[in-house]
Structures are given as C-alpha cells and as structure tokens.
Motif scaffolding. Sequence first.
Motif, mmCIF file in Angstrom:
data_model
loop_
_atom_site.group_PDB
_atom_site.id
_atom_site.type_symbol
_atom_site.label_atom_id
_atom_site.label_comp_id
_atom_site.label_asym_id
_atom_site.label_seq_id
_atom_site.Cartn_x
_atom_site.Cartn_y
_atom_site.Cartn_z
ATOM 1 N N PRO A 116 0.825 -1.213 0.000
ATOM 2 C CA PRO A 116 0.000 0.000 0.000
ATOM 3 C C PRO A 116 0.857 1.261 0.000
ATOM 4 O O PRO A 116 1.914 1.309 0.603
ATOM 5 C CB PRO A 116 -0.782 -0.116 1.313
ATOM 6 C CG PRO A 116 0.130 -0.904 2.199
ATOM 7 C CD PRO A 116 0.833 -1.884 1.301
ATOM 8 N N GLN A 119 -2.459 3.650 3.669
ATOM 9 C CA GLN A 119 -3.501 2.747 4.145
ATOM 10 C C GLN A 119 -3.890 3.101 5.583
ATOM 11 O O GLN A 119 -3.047 3.081 6.473
ATOM 12 C CB GLN A 119 -2.998 1.300 4.102
ATOM 13 C CG GLN A 119 -3.991 0.278 4.548
ATOM 14 C CD GLN A 119 -5.132 0.123 3.565
ATOM 15 O OE1 GLN A 119 -4.908 0.000 2.381
ATOM 16 N NE2 GLN A 119 -6.356 0.141 4.060
ATOM 17 N N LYS A 120 -5.156 3.422 5.773
ATOM 18 C CA LYS A 120 -5.665 3.595 7.133
ATOM 19 C C LYS A 120 -5.948 2.203 7.686
ATOM 20 O O LYS A 120 -6.445 1.324 6.976
ATOM 21 C CB LYS A 120 -6.919 4.456 7.131
ATOM 22 C CG LYS A 120 -6.629 5.878 6.725
ATOM 23 C CD LYS A 120 -7.857 6.731 6.721
ATOM 24 C CE LYS A 120 -7.491 8.136 6.257
ATOM 25 N NZ LYS A 120 -8.642 9.007 6.182
ATOM 26 N N ILE A 121 -5.620 2.000 8.959
ATOM 27 C CA ILE A 121 -5.727 0.689 9.596
ATOM 28 C C ILE A 121 -6.405 0.888 10.942
ATOM 29 O O ILE A 121 -6.195 1.903 11.607
ATOM 30 C CB ILE A 121 -4.325 0.076 9.794
ATOM 31 C CG1 ILE A 121 -3.605 -0.037 8.450
ATOM 32 C CG2 ILE A 121 -4.402 -1.274 10.478
ATOM 33 C CD1 ILE A 121 -2.126 -0.320 8.562
#
Length: 168
Positions: A116, A119-121
């Motif tokens: 990625p 990327q928000k996680i």
Amino acid sequence: MIHARLRQSVALATGALLAACLSLAAPASASSLTATKAQAQTPLVVNARWAGHPSYDRIVIDIQGSAPTVTVTPVNQLFYDGSGKPVPLPGKYFLEIRLNPAAAHNEAGGNVYQGPKLQKINLSKLKGIALTGDYEGYVTFGAAFDTLPYYRAFALHAPERFVVDIAH
C-alpha cells in the motif's frame, strides 16, 4: 646450512613475486565489472504488511536482496520525501522507518513495490501506514498511532524482512 636457508628464502620470495604477478595479470575489466555488479545490487523493497496479535501489532517490510540499514525514529509529523507535503494519516504519534541503501523501483525505473502507498488501519495500536519516499537510495515509510508507541524493531532473514512490533 646457510645455503639451504638462502635457497629457501629465495624460493619463498620467488613464489610470492610470481603470485603477485599472476594476480596483476587478471584483466582489470573483469575485476572491476564484478565489483560494480556487487555494488549495484541495491536491496529492493517489495511489500509492506501488518497484522494484529493479542499483545502487539506488527509491521513487516519485505526486502529482495541483502538487508539494508534501517532506522526507526519517532517524529511529530510525517512528510512525503521530495515534496515535503504532509502525509494524511490519522494519529497523534508517528514513526518514520527509513531503509538505506534501498529502492522501491528497478534500474529501468519500474515500480517493484506491491504494498500500500497509503492505508488507514484500525488495529489496537496501528492506525495507518504509508510509503512516504523512494528517493536517492532511501525508502521511507510512516506509521501512525493514537497513543505513544512502545516498539521493538529487528530484521529477520531467509527471506529478508524488517519488523516493527508495537506493544499493546
């Protein structure tokens, strides 16, 4: 007795001189090409992944080739290398992970990084990850957290990868 030692010394000196001459007789282009190829093998960063575990979150950066030097540094904010623009990841605390020498592209300029870019996680600690730079022998990632991250960073081998574990 003196003649035997003298003959032995002359034989050793002749052998050493012969060995030196033979090593110099090798084509210079062959030895310099080998050294250039070995130096040109920049480690390639091919992926970044993450996972949540019962007591820690883990970031893994996969590397093709030899392991580069890696530094992990707490920073106040993440910026993209080159442009200096802020990285839009949620969080109050950030880690910068910098690999050198390394590249996320091949010699022809083609992208080899498959992970990625941003990327928000939503793991217990890890809230986001971003590839923030692939510039002049450095590959840089940023990781975002809501709380101060207590982490441990280390390399694993066969295959080469770099790991950051963040304690819950």
